[in-house]
Design a protein around this motif. Structure first.
Motif, short mmCIF file in Angstrom:
data_model
loop_
_atom_site.label_atom_id
_atom_site.label_comp_id
_atom_site.label_asym_id
_atom_site.label_seq_id
_atom_site.Cartn_x
_atom_site.Cartn_y
_atom_site.Cartn_z
N LEU A 251 -20.95 23.71 -41.29
CA LEU A 251 -21.62 22.64 -40.56
C LEU A 251 -21.05 22.49 -39.15
CD1 LEU A 251 -21.85 19.99 -43.44
CD2 LEU A 251 -23.79 21.12 -42.33
N LYS A 252 -19.72 22.58 -39.05
CA LYS A 252 -19.11 22.43 -37.73
C LYS A 252 -19.46 23.62 -36.83
CE LYS A 252 -15.11 20.84 -35.26
NZ LYS A 252 -13.88 20.03 -35.34
N MET A 253 -19.66 24.79 -37.43
CA MET A 253 -20.04 25.97 -36.65
C MET A 253 -21.53 26.00 -36.32
SD MET A 253 -17.96 28.98 -38.62
CE MET A 253 -16.23 28.87 -39.04
N GLY A 254 -22.33 25.13 -36.94
CA GLY A 254 -23.76 25.12 -36.69
C GLY A 254 -24.50 26.26 -37.37
N LYS A 255 -24.05 26.66 -38.55
CA LYS A 255 -24.70 27.75 -39.28
C LYS A 255 -25.74 27.20 -40.25
CE LYS A 255 -21.73 30.38 -37.21
NZ LYS A 255 -22.16 31.20 -36.05
N SER A 256 -26.84 27.93 -40.43
CA SER A 256 -27.80 27.55 -41.47
C SER A 256 -27.15 27.80 -42.83
CB SER A 256 -29.10 28.33 -41.33
OG SER A 256 -28.85 29.73 -41.35
N ILE A 257 -27.52 26.98 -43.83
CA ILE A 257 -26.82 27.00 -45.11
C ILE A 257 -27.83 27.04 -46.26
CG2 ILE A 257 -25.24 25.73 -46.61
CD1 ILE A 257 -24.15 24.34 -44.09
N LEU A 258 -27.55 27.94 -47.22
CA LEU A 258 -28.27 27.97 -48.49
C LEU A 258 -27.24 27.78 -49.59
CD1 LEU A 258 -30.80 28.46 -50.26
CD2 LEU A 258 -30.29 30.93 -50.13
#
Length: 339
Positions: A251-258
Motif C-alpha cells: 500500500l505504501k509503495m502504491g502497488k495494485s493488490i490481489l
C-alpha cells in the motif's frame, strides 16, 4: 523513564517496526530493555536487523530464536511468569510494552507494573472493529494479553486507541509487466499452473519450497522477506495472502493488490474484509485464473502515506499521560485520509 519492550516477532516487517520504535526511544533518551522472541529471528536478514538493534545500546537486549510455544504446559508458563516477576521487581520499570508477548505481559501485570499492549493484534481483537463474527475468539485473545492500555495499528480510525501502521519509506519504480507473488500456504505446483496461463507477465514467486530459478516467465525465489520487498519496489502489483505487514508495504509503495486470505486465520479474514471495503485491493477465494486476469488489467493503487516515524508515539509514551489518548489519535491521523 525506564521501559521494557517485548515482542513475539512473526516476520521481518514486525522486526523492522520494533527497530524503528527502539531507535526512537534511544533518541528520546528513554532507558529501554528489549526482549524479542520468534522463529524468524534466526533468518539471515533478521540477524542483520538484530545487530543494528543491539548496536543502539538501548539497554539489555535478550533474543530468543525460538517462539513461546502455545504447547508449553501450564506449569512451564506459570514458572516463566514468576521468574520474570522476580526480575521485573529489581529492574524498576515504569512501563512494559508488549507486542503479542503474553508471558511478559502477565509477569508485569502481576508485578504491579503498567502494561501497554501495542500492535496489529490489538486492532483485530477490538470490540469496536467493524467486523462481525468470532467474538469469543477475540475476547480470548484479549485475555491472553492483559494490559492497562491498548494501542492497535490498522487502516481506519474506528476507535480512539487505533493508530495507522508504522511503515518504512521506500524508493519505488514500476515495471508494468512485473508482478510479485507471495502465497506461502499454497501448493507451489498449483501456483505454477495458475501463473503459466499469463506468459506476457513476469512473475516473481516467493515460496519456502522453491530454489532460485526461472521457468519461462515465472521466477522462483526462496522465502526471503527482504528480497521480497526489493522486488515489490519495482513491480506493478502483488498477489498475496492477507498478511498485514506485506499489505502495508504494498500500500505504501502504491502497488495494485490481489489477496487470497487464509480463511482459517481470523485476522486475515478481518483484514481482507476491511481492505475490500476501502477499495484498496481485489480478492479471490481460491486460485482463480479469471481473478488474476482481471487483476492484471487493473490500474495501480494510489499510495497510502503511512508514517515511517514513530516519534510522535514515543513522545506520548514518555509524557506518561496514557489515559489522554485523543491528542495521540488526532495527530496520528490528521495527515492520513482514509475510508
Amino acid at each position: 523513564m525506564k521501559v521494557l519492550y517485548a515482542a513475539k516477532v512473526i516476520d521481518y516487517a514486525q522486526l523492522q517496526q520494533a527497530q524503528l520504535l527502539i531507535k526512537c526511544f534511544k533518541a528520546h533518551q528513554v532507558d529501554t530493555d528489549v526482549i524479542l522472541a520468534g522463529d524468524c529471528l534466526s533468518k539471515p536478514a533478521s540477524k542483520i536487523l538484530i545487530e543494528q538493534i543491539e548496536q543502539l545500546q538501548a539497554g539489555s537486549c535478550l533474543i530468543r530464536h525460538k517462539p513461546m510455544r502455545f504447547t508449553k504446559t501450564f506449569r512451564q508458563k506459570v514458572s516463566d511468569i514468576f521468574s520474570n516477576r522476580a526480575h521485573f521487581k529489581l529492574a524498576n520499570y515504569d512501563l512494559v510494552i508488549t507486542d503479542n508477548e503474553s508471558i511478559v505481559a502477565w509477569s508485569a501485570k502481576l508485578s504491579g507494573i503498567p502494561v501497554m499492549a501495542l500492535g496489529h493484534h490489538v486492532a483485530v481483537n477490538h470490540h469496536q472493529l467493524p467486523f462481525e463474527g468470532a467474538n469469543l475468539t477475540r475476547i480470548w485473545q484479549q485475555w491472553m494479553i492483559p494490559a492497562d492500555y491498548r494501542l492497535g495499528f490498522h487502516w481506519i480510525p474506528f476507535a480512539e486507541n487505533i493508530l495507522p501502521p508504522i511503515v518504512p519509506s521506500y524508493h519505488t519504480t514500476c515495471i508494468k509487466n512485473k508482478v510479485v507473488v507471495y502465497l506461502p500456504n499454497e501448493s507451489l505446483s498449483a501456483i505454477e499452473r495458475l501463473l503459466e496461463s499469463f506468459p506476457n507477465t513476469e512473475f516473481y514467486c516467493f515460496h519456502s519450497s522453491c530454489k532460485n530459478k526461472s521457468v519461462g516467465n515465472i521466477h522462483f525465489r526462496e522465502d526471503d522477506y527482504s528480497q521480497l520487498v526489493q522486488d515489490m519496489k519495482s513491480c506493478k502489483g502483488v498477489i498475496a495472502h492477507a498478511q498485514f505487514e506485506v499489505l502495508n508495504a504494498a500500500l505504501k509503495m502504491g502497488k495494485s493488490i490481489l489477496i487470497k486470505p487464509l480463511e482459517d486465520e481470523l485476522s486475515q479474514t478481518i483484514d481482507a474484509s476491511l481492505l475490500i471495503k476501502l477499495g484498496w485491493a481485489k480478492q479471490m477465494h481460491y486460485l482463480n485464473a479469471n481473478a488474476v486476469e482481471d487483476f492484471l488489467e487493473s490500474d495501480a493503487q494510489q499510495t497510502v502515506d503511512f508514517s515511517s516515524d514513530p516519534c510522535f508515539l514515543v513522545e506520548w509514551i514518555k509524557a506518561e499521560k496514557w489515559h489522554e489518548i485523543n491528542s495521540l489519535h488526532d495527530s496520528a491521523w490528521k495527515t492520513l485520509k482514509v475510508g
